[in-house]
Write an enzyme that holds these catalytic residues in place. Structure first.
Site, PDB file in Angstrom:
ATOM      1  N   GLU A 112       0.849  -1.196   0.000  1.00 52.30           N
ATOM      2  CA  GLU A 112       0.000   0.000   0.000  1.00 52.30           C
ATOM      3  C   GLU A 112       0.880   1.240   0.000  1.00 52.30           C
ATOM      4  O   GLU A 112       2.105   1.143   0.155  1.00 52.30           O
ATOM      5  CB  GLU A 112      -0.968  -0.016   1.195  1.00 52.30           C
ATOM      6  CG  GLU A 112      -2.105  -1.008   0.995  1.00 52.30           C
ATOM      7  CD  GLU A 112      -3.089  -1.082   2.145  1.00 52.30           C
ATOM      8  OE1 GLU A 112      -3.048  -0.224   3.039  1.00 52.30           O
ATOM      9  OE2 GLU A 112      -3.882  -2.026   2.153  1.00 52.30           O
ATOM     10  N   HIS A 228      -8.672  10.186   2.023  1.00 51.98           N
ATOM     11  CA  HIS A 228      -8.304   9.021   1.209  1.00 51.98           C
ATOM     12  C   HIS A 228      -8.472   9.403  -0.262  1.00 51.98           C
ATOM     13  O   HIS A 228      -9.489   9.989  -0.629  1.00 51.98           O
ATOM     14  CB  HIS A 228      -9.196   7.830   1.562  1.00 51.98           C
ATOM     15  CG  HIS A 228      -8.662   6.526   1.079  1.00 51.98           C
ATOM     16  ND1 HIS A 228      -8.659   6.179  -0.256  1.00 51.98           N
ATOM     17  CD2 HIS A 228      -8.087   5.488   1.741  1.00 51.98           C
ATOM     18  CE1 HIS A 228      -8.121   4.967  -0.382  1.00 51.98           C
ATOM     19  NE2 HIS A 228      -7.759   4.534   0.814  1.00 51.98           N
ATOM     20  N   ARG A 274      -0.696   9.332   1.151  1.00 58.28           N
ATOM     21  CA  ARG A 274      -2.091   9.624   0.798  1.00 58.28           C
ATOM     22  C   ARG A 274      -2.392  11.093   0.573  1.00 58.28           C
ATOM     23  O   ARG A 274      -3.155  11.449  -0.327  1.00 58.28           O
ATOM     24  CB  ARG A 274      -3.011   9.126   1.911  1.00 58.28           C
ATOM     25  CG  ARG A 274      -3.339   7.707   1.725  1.00 58.28           C
ATOM     26  CD  ARG A 274      -4.326   7.234   2.726  1.00 58.28           C
ATOM     27  NE  ARG A 274      -4.296   5.782   2.614  1.00 58.28           N
ATOM     28  CZ  ARG A 274      -4.772   4.962   3.504  1.00 58.28           C
ATOM     29  NH1 ARG A 274      -5.346   5.420   4.589  1.00 58.28           N
ATOM     30  NH2 ARG A 274      -4.710   3.671   3.325  1.00 58.28           N
ATOM     31  N   HIS A 331     -11.132  10.530   5.721  1.00 62.27           N
ATOM     32  CA  HIS A 331     -10.862   9.124   6.036  1.00 62.27           C
ATOM     33  C   HIS A 331     -10.406   8.903   7.471  1.00 62.27           C
ATOM     34  O   HIS A 331     -10.934   8.032   8.152  1.00 62.27           O
ATOM     35  CB  HIS A 331      -9.799   8.620   5.057  1.00 62.27           C
ATOM     36  CG  HIS A 331      -9.554   7.149   5.122  1.00 62.27           C
ATOM     37  ND1 HIS A 331     -10.534   6.223   4.886  1.00 62.27           N
ATOM     38  CD2 HIS A 331      -8.426   6.426   5.385  1.00 62.27           C
ATOM     39  CE1 HIS A 331     -10.034   4.991   4.999  1.00 62.27           C
ATOM     40  NE2 HIS A 331      -8.766   5.092   5.326  1.00 62.27           N
ATOM     41  N   ARG A 366      -1.212   9.344   8.687  1.00 56.41           N
ATOM     42  CA  ARG A 366      -1.050   7.921   9.032  1.00 56.41           C
ATOM     43  C   ARG A 366      -0.613   7.082   7.835  1.00 56.41           C
ATOM     44  O   ARG A 366      -1.134   7.237   6.723  1.00 56.41           O
ATOM     45  CB  ARG A 366      -2.370   7.370   9.569  1.00 56.41           C
ATOM     46  CG  ARG A 366      -2.339   5.874   9.776  1.00 56.41           C
ATOM     47  CD  ARG A 366      -3.608   5.371  10.398  1.00 56.41           C
ATOM     48  NE  ARG A 366      -4.774   5.560   9.557  1.00 56.41           N
ATOM     49  CZ  ARG A 366      -5.120   4.766   8.555  1.00 56.41           C
ATOM     50  NH1 ARG A 366      -4.368   3.729   8.220  1.00 56.41           N
ATOM     51  NH2 ARG A 366      -6.219   5.002   7.863  1.00 56.41           N
TER      52      ARG A 366
END
Ligand code: SIN
Length: 528
Positions: A112, A228, A274, A331, A366
């Protein structure tokens, strides 16, 4: 008087990991606003990051987490997260948690954004949350667990010596109830529902955060909010999350001219952090371009991503054409209720774990799949602490004091207005002009964050709590004059380490006044 050894508010992964261990020997009450499976954890498509492969190491996971969080994370806490996280995952594996394996019976580790290697464990492809929550629910020692579902906790209760000793709730019939314990744990999740569009479960709007603030808990880092990049979006409406794992499996981001939009924007392209990917999609959308996730080169897409495939097909997307329309949405909240390394807040008897907490492990942004990990680690750590505390606990005064004057519940804002204005002015990108507009709008009421809401209905309380959170987030965003992680300011576009590195903005109540000050720990405090 209804009492328990420990009251847990919320039913996501942090709550269940805590309850799993505690319920072996203690009476645990779990109170949740809706059903026990109505949580962001249950909806999680992405998995759990842990350096369990032979080619990986926790030190590398540490570095990736710090880089994604733009060095705002607390070094010690992040180090413990990745090390204890690995152990917590190994414990689940030993308990036969249903993580996906490949044909050689090895774990199929996904990739990811901002990870330097494949290290994400999944379950059921893109249904990790559902499988894991169901697994944890089965591990609870049922006779010791008392479920209170469909009751929203509306207030924390305190005794005269300032200890948190219980909660007040409201059910759907608007009846008020009270439950008592020497240990109240907030595991209420984040506040993604403060924005529209969002990937979050609709119930996740930050009640825990607002309640803790009203009670006098320290709140920090609220300017850092993660958007997100890829929510399935049809005719401007966000339908649901398209996991980053899809990009990890080779999905690329293209616009309606067919240009690959991340080229030249970040060395990791679609798998950059992100906030960077979300910002690029946002810019494309602002300039009138549509953005698609190109899945044409992903092998066996429907088998690997069953729930995403179903969502797409149900919403009229032809997967064979290989293009899923996407746009960003709110998100994850990086900040929250300040806790120590165990999960204790500054208020005796009150704890916070999971997304509602500001644990210092996420920094300014994060790293993907570190949130379920945080829930596992802090749930486990707090359980060990509480088991010892319960053994030595003396009697506690359970008479609660009421310290707020009753007021009428009439709000000048609707929930939708708050959500839309937060997105417009304190969303993916911010600047002084927008923040000032939002601040003066939020302050155009005589309401204070400390009203007595006992007689208000659930919806009004939820909206009021969103207003409190919006106020705190907007104040934080106005103070941080740099761009870092999930806080992007067009008027201060660079990271400003000389003024802001490791500095936190903290909200605290003191004498009902607003003040900004610096202390030795390089925190800025906002007093209400
Ligand atoms: C995702 O699947 O993209 C979300 C996972 C996460 O937020 O860590």
């Amino acid at each position: 008087m209804k009492k328990a050894d420990v009251i847990i508010v919320g039913s996501g992964i942090a709550a269940l990991q805590l309850a799993r261990t505690l319920s072996q020997q203690s009476h645990v009450m779990i109170i949740t606003k809706n059903h026990r499976r109505s949580s962001n954890s249950f909806m999680a498509q992405g998995g759990i990051a842990a350096a369990i492969s032979k080619e990986d190491h926790s030190d590398q996971h540490f570095i990736d987490t710090m880089i994604a969080g733009e060095w705002h994370g607390n070094n010690e806490r992040v180090k413990r997260l990745v090390e204890e996280g690995k152990e917590a995952v190994e414990e689940l594996i030993a308990m036969k948690a249903p993580f996906d394996r490949n044909t050689n019976d090895e774990f199929s580790l996904g990739m990811e954004g901002a990870h330097s290697t494949h290290r994400i464990l999944h379950s059921g492809g893109d249904q990790t949350g559902k499988h894991l929550i169901n697994f944890l629910l089965e591990t609870l020692s049922t006779p010791n667990v008392e479920w209170i579902e469909n009751e929203m906790v509306i207030e924390l209760l305190f005794n005269t010596s300032g200890s948190c000793i219980g909660v007040q709730t409201k059910n759907y019939a608007e009846e008020t109830r009270e439950y008592f314990s020497s240990h109240i744990v907030l595991a209420t999740g984040g506040a993604g529902g403060m924005y529209l569009p969002t990937s979050n479960h609709p119930s996740v709007s930050g009640d825990g955060l607002a309640m803790a603030y009203r009670a006098g808990a320290r709140i920090a880092d609220l300017e850092f909010f993660q958007f997100h990049p890829t929510l399935l979006t049809i005719e401007g409406e966000a339908i649901g999350l398209i996991s980053e794992a899809v990009r990890g499996a080779g999905g690329t981001l293209i616009n309606d001219h067919g240009d690959r939009i991340m080229e030249g924007k970040h060395p990791q392209l679609e798998l950059g952090p992100r906030h960077i990917v979300a910002h690029e999609i946002f810019k494309q959308n602002e300039s009138g371009r549509k953005v698609y996730l190109d899945i044409s080169n992903i092998d066996r897409f429907q088998t690997r991503f069953p729930s995403i495939s179903t969502m797409c097909v149900q919403n009229g997307i032809c997967l064979e054409e290989g293009k899923i329309p996407v746009s960003p949405g709110s998100h994850f909240m990086m900040g929250g209720v300040v806790i120590d390394e165990i999960g204790r807040t500054n208020l005796k008897g009150l704890y916070a774990i999971g997304e509602v907490a500001c644990s210092g492990v996420h920094g300014a942004n994060r790293l993907a799949s570190n949130s379920l990990l945080e829930g596992l680690v802090y749930g486990k750590r707090l359980a060990s602490y509480l088991i010892k505390s319960l053994e030595i606990e003396g009697p506690r005064d359970f008479s609660s004091i009421k310290f707020r004057k009753k007021t009428k519940g009439s709000l000048p804002f609707s929930m939708k207005e708050i959500q839309e204005n937060m997105m417009k002015y304190v969303g993916i990108i911010r600047d002084k002009k927008g923040i000032d507009i939002q601040l003066s709008w939020l302050k155009s009421t005589s309401l204070s964050p400390f009203e007595n809401i006992e007689d208000w209905d659930r919806k009004t309380i939820q909206t009021y709590y969103m207003w409190i959170n919006a106020l705190l987030m907007t104040e934080s965003a106005s103070l941080r004059t740099e761009s870092r992680g999930g806080h992007i300011r067009l008027d201060f576009p660079q990271v400003d380490d000389s003024n802001w590195l490791k500095k936190r903005i903290v909200h605290e109540q003191r004498n009902q006044r607003m003040k900004v000050e610096y202390d030795e720990q390089r925190e800025i405090k906002i007093y209400a």
